[in-house]
Design a protein around this motif. Structure first.
Motif, PDB file in Angstrom:
ATOM      1  N   PHE A   1      -4.188  11.363  -3.303  1.00 22.60           N
ATOM      2  CA  PHE A   1      -3.450  11.098  -2.293  1.00 22.60           C
ATOM      3  C   PHE A   1      -1.993  11.144  -2.772  1.00 22.60           C
ATOM      4  O   PHE A   1      -1.119  10.154  -2.581  1.00 22.60           O
TER       5      PHE A   1
ATOM      6  N   PHE B   1     -12.371   6.891  -0.088  1.00 27.08           N
ATOM      7  CA  PHE B   1     -11.356   6.215   0.767  1.00 27.08           C
ATOM      8  C   PHE B   1     -12.317   5.377   1.583  1.00 27.08           C
ATOM      9  O   PHE B   1     -12.042   3.882   1.706  1.00 27.08           O
TER      10      PHE B   1
ATOM     11  N   SER C   1      -4.148   2.171  -1.698  1.00 25.35           N
ATOM     12  CA  SER C   1      -4.564   3.602  -1.414  1.00 25.35           C
ATOM     13  C   SER C   1      -3.785   4.194  -0.321  1.00 25.35           C
ATOM     14  O   SER C   1      -4.473   4.790   0.542  1.00 25.35           O
ATOM     15  N   GLY C   2      -2.754   3.771   0.071  1.00 27.70           N
ATOM     16  CA  GLY C   2      -2.032   4.335   0.985  1.00 27.70           C
ATOM     17  C   GLY C   2      -2.513   3.853   2.349  1.00 27.70           C
ATOM     18  O   GLY C   2      -2.619   4.423   3.277  1.00 27.70           O
ATOM     19  N   MET C   3      -3.341   2.633   2.262  1.00 24.31           N
ATOM     20  CA  MET C   3      -3.955   2.118   3.373  1.00 24.31           C
ATOM     21  C   MET C   3      -3.192   1.662   4.504  1.00 24.31           C
ATOM     22  O   MET C   3      -2.236   0.708   4.092  1.00 24.31           O
ATOM     23  N   THR C   4      -3.237   2.037   5.440  1.00 25.39           N
ATOM     24  CA  THR C   4      -2.573   1.404   6.855  1.00 25.39           C
ATOM     25  C   THR C   4      -3.438   0.087   7.171  1.00 25.39           C
ATOM     26  O   THR C   4      -4.520   0.029   7.304  1.00 25.39           O
TER      27      THR C   4
ATOM     28  N   ARG D   1      -9.563  -2.909  10.395  1.00 21.92           N
ATOM     29  CA  ARG D   1      -9.791  -3.240   8.941  1.00 21.92           C
ATOM     30  C   ARG D   1      -9.352  -4.744   8.737  1.00 21.92           C
ATOM     31  O   ARG D   1     -10.082  -5.365   7.805  1.00 21.92           O
TER      32      ARG D   1
ATOM     33  N   GLN E   1      -9.300  13.477   6.849  1.00 19.33           N
ATOM     34  CA  GLN E   1      -9.990  12.882   5.776  1.00 19.33           C
ATOM     35  C   GLN E   1     -10.931  11.590   6.456  1.00 19.33           C
ATOM     36  O   GLN E   1     -10.299  10.720   7.537  1.00 19.33           O
TER      37      GLN E   1
ATOM     38  N   GLY F   1     -12.745   8.368   7.410  1.00 16.59           N
ATOM     39  CA  GLY F   1     -12.184   7.138   7.332  1.00 16.59           C
ATOM     40  C   GLY F   1     -10.894   6.682   7.537  1.00 16.59           C
ATOM     41  O   GLY F   1     -10.466   5.412   7.567  1.00 16.59           O
ATOM     42  N   THR F   2     -10.186   7.571   7.697  1.00 15.28           N
ATOM     43  CA  THR F   2      -8.700   7.253   8.086  1.00 15.28           C
ATOM     44  C   THR F   2      -8.076   7.142   9.356  1.00 15.28           C
ATOM     45  O   THR F   2      -8.829   7.569  10.269  1.00 15.28           O
ATOM     46  N   THR F   3      -6.831   6.957   9.381  1.00 16.74           N
ATOM     47  CA  THR F   3      -6.103   6.576  10.854  1.00 16.74           C
ATOM     48  C   THR F   3      -6.179   7.978  11.461  1.00 16.74           C
ATOM     49  O   THR F   3      -5.865   8.179  12.423  1.00 16.74           O
TER      50      THR F   3
ATOM     51  N   ASP G   1      -1.258  11.541   6.890  1.00 20.08           N
ATOM     52  CA  ASP G   1      -0.131  10.773   6.916  1.00 20.08           C
ATOM     53  C   ASP G   1       1.174  11.919   6.308  1.00 20.08           C
ATOM     54  O   ASP G   1       1.026  12.490   5.547  1.00 20.08           O
TER      55      ASP G   1
ATOM     56  N   GLU H   1       3.051   3.453  11.128  1.00 13.96           N
ATOM     57  CA  GLU H   1       2.043   2.636  10.503  1.00 13.96           C
ATOM     58  C   GLU H   1       2.475   2.018   9.196  1.00 13.96           C
ATOM     59  O   GLU H   1       3.563   2.446   8.591  1.00 13.96           O
TER      60      GLU H   1
ATOM     61  N   TYR I   1       1.582   0.490   5.243  1.00 16.67           N
ATOM     62  CA  TYR I   1       0.759   0.402   4.169  1.00 16.67           C
ATOM     63  C   TYR I   1       0.567  -0.933   3.810  1.00 16.67           C
ATOM     64  O   TYR I   1       1.636  -1.856   3.425  1.00 16.67           O
TER      65      TYR I   1
HETATM   66  N1  GLN Z   1      -3.143   5.627   5.752  1.00 18.83           N
HETATM   67  C1  GLN Z   1      -4.055   6.486   6.191  1.00 18.83           C
HETATM   68  C2  GLN Z   1      -5.152   5.288   6.225  1.00 18.83           C
HETATM   69  O1  GLN Z   1      -5.033   4.242   5.934  1.00 18.83           O
HETATM   70  C3  GLN Z   1      -4.760   7.420   5.027  1.00 18.83           C
HETATM   71  C4  GLN Z   1      -4.900   6.822   3.865  1.00 18.83           C
HETATM   72  C5  GLN Z   1      -5.581   7.862   2.944  1.00 18.83           C
HETATM   73  O2  GLN Z   1      -5.878   8.588   3.123  1.00 18.83           O
HETATM   74  N2  GLN Z   1      -5.744   7.410   1.418  1.00 18.83           N
HETATM   75  O3  GLN Z   1      -6.227   5.630   7.036  1.00 18.83           O
END
Ligand code: GLN
Length: 231
Positions: free
Chosen positions: A20, A59, A76-79, A84, A124, A126-128, A165, A191, A193
């Motif tokens: 990512f 992810f 992991s760039g996780m929103t 969650r 992708q 499981g993502t937003t 993203d 969003e 992270y």
């Molecule tokens: N920010 C997005 C999410 O949390 C994508 C994160 C990612 O693909 N790593 O779902």
């Protein structure tokens, strides 16, 4: 008398989906995990006095891995989302992001999210991005294990757009995809992270938050931000 043993640093087990860029990806030469998140979590580890060990995983496996205690934190760039947050705790937000769309460079019909109705969209799993794309009327959603696979499918003509993203889309266009694809439209969402941590591990959450605060005060956060996003 025996020589004193050097105390071993505690290990912070960090989970991340490492394809990512520019947040987490593998450097081709050194094979190290690099990126904004990787620099940030290493700086956080230094503040905490722990040794950071990165584990790469899917992810959608990150939250289960936290719940199972296999990792201590996930970056992991996780929103940060309400859904969650029912399962894990989040650190204070560390990056503002949002979703955007990528289409083929010669596509002049898809300009806004509204134009994606009835179209084929890669996301992708499981993502937003996946969540939002599923709300688009009559769209066919194709889910991939990671963003590079979604971009590849666009290049191959299997989908009309990728929803993902914005900073990752922009990095892809700047680094590799610019000949084939472009980012269009206004960001769909706003969003933030956060670093995800098990709800059982509130002590770690507090330490991570303190470390983020310290890095913001001492200029290290800004330095890392400029390294990856400074123009
Ligand atoms: N920010 C997005 C999410 O949390 C994508 C994160 C990612 O693909 N790593 O779902």
């Amino acid at each position: 008398s025996k020589p004193a043993e050097t105390p071993k640093a505690k290990v912070l087990k960090v989970g991340s989906e490492t394809t990512f860029a520019p947040f987490e990806f593998q450097d081709e030469k050194s094979k190290e995990y690099v990126g904004f998140d990787m620099d940030l979590i290493r700086a956080i580890g230094k503040e905490m006095g722990v040794e950071v060990q990165i584990q790469s995983m899917g992810f959608d496996g990150l939250i289960p891995a936290l719940e199972a205690g296999n990792i201590d934190v996930a970056i992991s760039g996780m929103t940060i989302t309400a859904e969650r947050a029912k399962k894990v705790d989040f650190s204070t937000p560390y990056y503002k992001s949002g979703l955007s769309m990528v289409v083929k460079v010669d596509n002049d019909t898809l300009k806004t999210f509204k134009d994606l109705e009835g179209k084929r969209i890669a996301v992708q799993i499981g993502t937003t991005g996946a969540m939002e794309a599923k709300k688009i009327k009559d769209a066919t959603i194709r889910e991939f294990n990671n963003a590079p696979e979604a971009f590849m499918e666009l290049k191959a003509g299997g989908v009309d757009a990728v929803v993902n993203d914005l900073p990752v889309n922009e990095y892809y266009i700047a680094q590799a995809g610019g000949k084939d694809a472009k980012v269009v439209g206004e960001p769909l969402t706003s969003e933030e992270y956060g670093i995800a941590i098990s709800k059982k591990n509130t002590e770690t959450t507090e330490k991570v938050n303190k470390a983020i605060e310290a890095l913001k005060k001492n200029g290290e956060y800004e330095r890392i931000y400029m390294k990856w996003f400074g123009k």
